[in-house]
Design an enzyme around this catalytic site. Structure first.
Site, PDB file in Angstrom:
ATOM      1  N   GLU A 172       0.874  -1.182   0.000  1.00 39.84           N
ATOM      2  CA  GLU A 172       0.000   0.000   0.000  1.00 39.84           C
ATOM      3  C   GLU A 172       0.901   1.218   0.000  1.00 39.84           C
ATOM      4  OE1 GLU A 172      -3.016   0.314  -0.560  1.00 39.84           O
ATOM      5  OE2 GLU A 172      -3.521  -1.813  -0.463  1.00 39.84           O
ATOM      6  N   CYS A 212      -1.605   9.084   3.693  1.00 39.93           N
ATOM      7  CA  CYS A 212      -1.640   8.630   2.299  1.00 39.93           C
ATOM      8  C   CYS A 212      -2.934   9.042   1.630  1.00 39.93           C
ATOM      9  CB  CYS A 212      -1.467   7.119   2.246  1.00 39.93           C
ATOM     10  SG  CYS A 212      -2.655   6.253   3.266  1.00 39.93           S
TER      11      CYS A 212
HETATM   12  P1  NAD Z   1       9.125   4.728   3.154  1.00 37.45           P
HETATM   13  O1  NAD Z   1       8.795   4.060   1.863  1.00 37.45           O
HETATM   14  O2  NAD Z   1      10.308   5.592   3.203  1.00 37.45           O
HETATM   15  O3  NAD Z   1       9.372   3.609   4.291  1.00 37.45           O
HETATM   16  C1  NAD Z   1       8.385   2.640   4.579  1.00 37.45           C
HETATM   17  C2  NAD Z   1       9.069   1.475   5.282  1.00 37.45           C
HETATM   18  O4  NAD Z   1       9.949   0.814   4.363  1.00 37.45           O
HETATM   19  C3  NAD Z   1       9.928   1.881   6.471  1.00 37.45           C
HETATM   20  O5  NAD Z   1       9.805   0.902   7.479  1.00 37.45           O
HETATM   21  C4  NAD Z   1      11.329   1.888   5.884  1.00 37.45           C
HETATM   22  O6  NAD Z   1      12.349   1.720   6.853  1.00 37.45           O
HETATM   23  C5  NAD Z   1      11.259   0.711   4.937  1.00 37.45           C
HETATM   24  N1  NAD Z   1      12.223   0.749   3.842  1.00 37.45           N
HETATM   25  C6  NAD Z   1      12.672   1.846   3.191  1.00 37.45           C
HETATM   26  N2  NAD Z   1      13.518   1.480   2.209  1.00 37.45           N
HETATM   27  C7  NAD Z   1      13.603   0.128   2.252  1.00 37.45           C
HETATM   28  C8  NAD Z   1      14.323  -0.840   1.479  1.00 37.45           C
HETATM   29  N3  NAD Z   1      15.122  -0.492   0.472  1.00 37.45           N
HETATM   30  N4  NAD Z   1      14.173  -2.144   1.799  1.00 37.45           N
HETATM   31  C9  NAD Z   1      13.353  -2.525   2.818  1.00 37.45           C
HETATM   32  N5  NAD Z   1      12.663  -1.665   3.562  1.00 37.45           N
HETATM   33  C10 NAD Z   1      12.773  -0.333   3.283  1.00 37.45           C
HETATM   34  O7  NAD Z   1       7.796   5.490   3.640  1.00 37.45           O
HETATM   35  P2  NAD Z   1       7.583   6.414   4.920  1.00 37.45           P
HETATM   36  O8  NAD Z   1       8.289   7.719   4.708  1.00 37.45           O
HETATM   37  O9  NAD Z   1       7.860   5.662   6.159  1.00 37.45           O
HETATM   38  O10 NAD Z   1       6.006   6.660   4.865  1.00 37.45           O
HETATM   39  C11 NAD Z   1       5.402   7.628   4.043  1.00 37.45           C
HETATM   40  C12 NAD Z   1       4.828   6.975   2.797  1.00 37.45           C
HETATM   41  O11 NAD Z   1       3.925   5.945   3.174  1.00 37.45           O
HETATM   42  C13 NAD Z   1       4.023   7.929   1.945  1.00 37.45           C
HETATM   43  O12 NAD Z   1       4.325   7.710   0.597  1.00 37.45           O
HETATM   44  C14 NAD Z   1       2.569   7.550   2.243  1.00 37.45           C
HETATM   45  O13 NAD Z   1       1.652   7.837   1.223  1.00 37.45           O
HETATM   46  C15 NAD Z   1       2.718   6.065   2.429  1.00 37.45           C
HETATM   47  N6  NAD Z   1       1.593   5.526   3.190  1.00 37.45           N
HETATM   48  C16 NAD Z   1       0.687   4.755   2.535  1.00 37.45           C
HETATM   49  C17 NAD Z   1      -0.414   4.253   3.210  1.00 37.45           C
HETATM   50  C18 NAD Z   1      -1.420   3.380   2.524  1.00 37.45           C
HETATM   51  O14 NAD Z   1      -2.092   2.616   3.214  1.00 37.45           O
HETATM   52  N7  NAD Z   1      -1.540   3.445   1.213  1.00 37.45           N
HETATM   53  C19 NAD Z   1      -0.580   4.552   4.567  1.00 37.45           C
HETATM   54  C20 NAD Z   1       0.370   5.347   5.195  1.00 37.45           C
HETATM   55  C21 NAD Z   1       1.465   5.839   4.506  1.00 37.45           C
END
Ligand code: NAD
Length: 466
Positions: free
Chosen positions: A234, A268
């Site tokens: 998501e 999001c």
């Molecule tokens: P992010 O993608 O930077 O990180 C999300 C998670 O992935 C974190 O735990 C991070 O440590 C991990 N991660 C990052 N790079 C990785 C890699 N290369 N390998 C494995 N794990 C990795 O996102 P964020 O800044 O934590 O959150 C904000 C984003 O989340 C926004 O884009 C928002 O829209 C989205 N979001 C979506 C929903 C939904 O349900 N659609 C809900 C909340 C937030």
């Protein structure tokens, strides 16, 4: 170099309101720690699978009670660690308790179906757990998102390795303690860390549920497919609210201001574009007034709607977006600047006068900034609304039911809402998007079973032949 010389990588979170306040500083889980957690989780999952459904339901109910009893502590921790206004944080924790109770009930749901068959044959389609599910989560819903993944994963018979976002480490670890105390030891492991820990989790588990940014989600999904494990991602949004000419401007503006700016736009499902037919200038006045009325400040104060953004980088992204609008000949209608106070505060920002192809109307900035896009007519409004790579949430404001019924199926979004904010999720309804916002089956509600189980079709014939 001996093993004891290897530097331990620390994962740290800081209060976005008081950036010198270190909320968590703990060793990141490395590949060996993930492997150990996996082995313990595998053993615990077998025990969990052997437990009766009533025992599993009781465990999740116990976890709900524990989170409820610790609500004030979790709310305070979330306010401090991710800067979520206290009213929203309290709602999030209450939602987390409801999610646990909902999936406690889910432990007693039918776990498959029977299908018609002849000759005394029993034909069954049964749901089986994957084994150990990996959950990689973002920081912006530090209680609800981990819970809306781990609760169904557990209810449907899996163990869980949870890898929270670094910025939400302390909240996730406390949540893990509260929930884990009601489960077999090791069935739920919280593994703090950044991308490297996430990679180790991805490489270990039997299924991966991710929430976060589109770029990371897409990359992880490709790796998961290569590993041959089911994946659900998501991701981001660039969510439109479409205001038709018959809508009540004051009401629509007030709802949209909250949807765009609540928790500083860091959802999001936040509204980041408003597409307006009819009197756009009149609507802009109402929207700017509604945005300027929103209380900005201390997330610990009950009245606050807009607190700080999560980092200095996030604050700069909002200001840079406003600057890019001005550079393209558009206008900043309110905000567009950092606020001079401790913490990463930025003024709620409304921009206009840009083409729908402008990056501020295309990309997810993930902060308190919204673009107003006037449209000639309904057809153009729908084209603008759909003209982005994302498809998470969309709202429509109108008093014309027939038009609403006609427009809804044409909006390319997983969640469509009439006269309601784009943000807002019912925990028992399917949640997810289309296009670059989502990969895989829906989360939440009964829909969550689709991802956290696989289907085994069983044919049982009478021993004497049929
Ligand atoms: P992010 O993608 O930077 O990180 C999300 C998670 O992935 C974190 O735990 C991070 O440590 C991990 N991660 C990052 N790079 C990785 C890699 N290369 N390998 C494995 N794990 C990795 O996102 P964020 O800044 O934590 O959150 C904000 C984003 O989340 C926004 O884009 C928002 O829209 C989205 N979001 C979506 C929903 C939904 O349900 N659609 C809900 C909340 C937030």
């Amino acid at each position: 170099m001996t093993a004891s010389d290897v530097p331990i990588e620390l994962v740290e979170s800081r209060s976005p309101q008081h950036p010198l306040d270190v909320v968590a500083s703990v060793p990141a889980a490395d590949a060996a720690a993930v492997q150990r957690a996996l082995e313990t989780a595998r053993a615990a999952q077998r025990e969990w699978a052997a437990a009766t459904p009533l025992e599993r339901a009781a465990a999740l109910s116990g976890a709900a009670g524990a989170v409820e009893a610790a609500a004030a502590e979790l709310v305070a921790l979330g306010v401090r660690e991710v800067g979520k206004p206290v009213g929203e944080m309290a709602g999030e924790v209450a939602r987390g308790v409801a999610i646990l109770r909902y999936y406690a009930g889910g432990c007693l749901d039918p776990d498959g179906e029977t299908l018609p068959a002849a000759g005394g044959v029993l034909l069954l389609a049964r749901r089986r757990p994957h084994g150990v599910a990996g959950c990689i989560t973002p920081w912006n819903f530090p209680v609800a998102i981990p819970l809306w993944k781990l609760a169904p994963a557990l209810a449907y018979g899996n163990a869980v390795l949870l890898k929270p976002a670094p910025a939400a480490t302390a909240t996730a670890m406390r949540l893990g303690e509260l929930v884990g105390a009601h489960l077999p030891a090791g069935l739920l492991a919280v593994l703090p860390g950044g991308a490297a820990t996430g990679q180790a989790v991805l490489g270990a588990v039997d299924a991966l549920s991710f929430t976060g940014s589109a770029a990371v989600g897409a990359a992880l999904a490709i790796d998961a497919v290569r590993r041959g494990i089911p994946v659900q991602a998501e991701m981001g949004g660039q969510n439109p609210s479409v205001v038709l000419e018959d809508a009540d401007h004051e009401t629509a503006a007030s709802i949209i201001a909250g949807a765009a700016m609540g928790y500083a736009g860091q959802k999001c499902t936040a509204t980041s574009r408003v597409v307006v037919t009819g009197d756009a200038a009149g609507f802009v006045d109402a929207l700017v007034a509604a945005v300027e009325r929103l209380p900005v400040g201390d997330p610990g104060a009950a009245a606050t709607v807009v607190g700080p953004v999560i980092t200095e980088t996030a604050r700069r992204a909002v200001v840079a977006g406003a600057d890019a609008v001005t550079a393209a000949g558009g206008r900043v209608l309110t905000g567009g600047r950092s606020l001079a106070r401790d913490g990463f505060f930025v003024a709620p920002t409304v921009v206009g006068g840009i083409d729908p192809s402008h990056r501020v109307a295309q990309e997810e900035i993930f902060g308190p900034i919204v673009a107003v896009l006037p449209a000639r007519d309904l057809e153009e409004a729908i084209a603008f609304a759909n003209g982005v790579r994302y498809g998470l949430a969309a709202a429509l404001f109108t008093r014309d039911l027939d038009r609403a019924l006609g427009v809804l199926p044409r909006l390319e979004a997983g969640l469509v809402r009439v006269n309601a904010p784009t943000s807002g999720v019912d925990l028992y309804a399917p949640f997810g998007g289309v296009k670059d916002s989502s990969i895989g089956p829906r989360e939440q509600g009964k829909a969550a079973r689709e991802f956290f189980t696989w289907t085994q079709t069983a044919t049982i014939a009478p021993a004497g032949g049929s």
